[in-house]
Design a protein around this motif. Structure first.
Motif, mmCIF file in Angstrom:
data_model
loop_
_atom_site.group_PDB
_atom_site.id
_atom_site.type_symbol
_atom_site.label_atom_id
_atom_site.label_comp_id
_atom_site.label_asym_id
_atom_site.label_seq_id
_atom_site.Cartn_x
_atom_site.Cartn_y
_atom_site.Cartn_z
ATOM 1 N N PRO A 89 1.785 3.169 -3.154
ATOM 2 C CA PRO A 89 1.587 3.290 -4.635
ATOM 3 C C PRO A 89 2.352 4.612 -5.130
ATOM 4 C CG PRO A 89 -0.468 3.717 -3.777
ATOM 5 C CD PRO A 89 0.346 3.136 -2.647
ATOM 6 N N SER B 36 -1.006 -3.026 -5.755
ATOM 7 C CA SER B 36 -1.970 -2.139 -6.241
ATOM 8 C C SER B 36 -2.233 -2.064 -7.437
ATOM 9 C CB SER B 36 -1.617 -0.723 -5.810
ATOM 10 O OG SER B 36 -0.781 -0.634 -4.646
ATOM 11 N N ASN C 129 0.746 -1.172 -0.012
ATOM 12 C CA ASN C 129 0.109 0.100 0.135
ATOM 13 C C ASN C 129 0.719 1.372 -0.046
ATOM 14 O OD1 ASN C 129 -2.638 1.384 0.294
ATOM 15 N ND2 ASN C 129 -2.205 1.956 2.113
ATOM 16 N N ASN D 115 5.210 0.990 -4.522
ATOM 17 C CA ASN D 115 5.043 -0.136 -3.607
ATOM 18 C C ASN D 115 6.656 -0.746 -3.382
ATOM 19 O OD1 ASN D 115 2.632 0.044 -3.208
ATOM 20 N ND2 ASN D 115 1.872 -1.576 -4.933
#
Length: 254
Positions: A19, A54, A17, A23
């Motif tokens: 992005p 993501s 999490n 990541n």
């Protein structure tokens, strides 16, 4: 939180999490994932593990800035705790790859039982381009699924390859539209969670038992070389070039 951990319907989900940094994985993220794998092992209500990124990115691999500040050092470092956890997980591990997977983002997939990827996903193992060597037992596992020449091309050149080639090589089970891959992988994890836990555990152990000692030995041996190469001039030049946004010049080294 850079790592999200959720439990629902017998599935423990570990999600990248971060992005905004593609990541890229920090030491703290490795520790969070390692801790989640320990919890999954000890929690009888967890029947399967799902790892996902993501939409648009799985993981850019190690966060080089963080990695230089706190390089992996010793078997109790967060990265090796994570590698031990995922490589020896008794419960089924499913991965959903909805975007680029770089370095450890690709090598961790070799330890998963089922891997589903977006048709647009890409993979790369750029260790030699960084003056480093393979890690996570990838020098052993990749040639087992892709053959020696297939693995050599990816590990020696370090060039990116697409999802169709990853599936052809054998470490991606199925390709799906990017909007569907997470839901499909979750559905597969839920199917596993509904099956008898003992049957899954014994079946996985039977398939992996013969190779387990070899995998752990390879992880340790790669780590010795990786640690030495991380301090060598070639790696320093590669990292300097990365931060300066230029191509490294390795011609000065033998």
């Amino acid at each position: 939180m850079d790592i999200l951990v959720e439990r629902a319907d017998g599935v423990l989900t570990i999600a990248f999490n971060r992005p905004d940094r593609k990541n890229a994985i920090t030491a703290a993220m490795y520790q969070a994932m390692a801790d989640a794998l320990v919890e999954a092992h000890s929690d009888a209500s967890v029947r399967a593990i799902l790892i996902r990124g993501s939409i648009g990115i799985f993981s850019a691999g190690n966060d080089l800035e963080d990695f230089m500040k706190s390089p992996a050092g010793g078997e109790n470092s967060p990265v090796f705790q994570f590698l031990r956890g995922i490589s020896s997980a008794e419960k089924p591990v499913v991965a959903s790859v909805a975007g680029p997977a770089v370095g450890i983002g690709t090598t961790l997939l070799l330890h998963c039982d089922l891997v589903y990827a977006a048709e647009s996903a890409t993979f790369s193992l750029p260790f030699t381009q960084l003056g480093l060597c393979p890690e996570a037992a990838s020098s052993l596992l990749l040639q087992r699924v892709a053959g020696y020449q297939g693995a050599a091309e990816k590990l020696l050149l370090g060039e990116a390859f697409d999802a169709k080639e990853a599936q052809r090589m054998g470490f991606v089970n199925r390709l799906l539209p990017v909007a569907e891959v997470d839901a499909f992988a979750k559905a597969q994890a839920l199917k596993l969670a509904a099956l008898p836990a003992s049957s899954l555990r014994v079946t996985k152990a039977l398939m992996k038992r013969a190779a387990q000692h070899e995998i752990q030995t390879q992880i340790a041996e790669e780590a010795v070389h990786f640690g030495k190469m991380l301090l060598a001039p070639e790696a320093r030049e590669a990292f300097k070039a990365f931060f300066e946004k230029r191509k490294p010049d390795f011609r000065q080294f033998d």
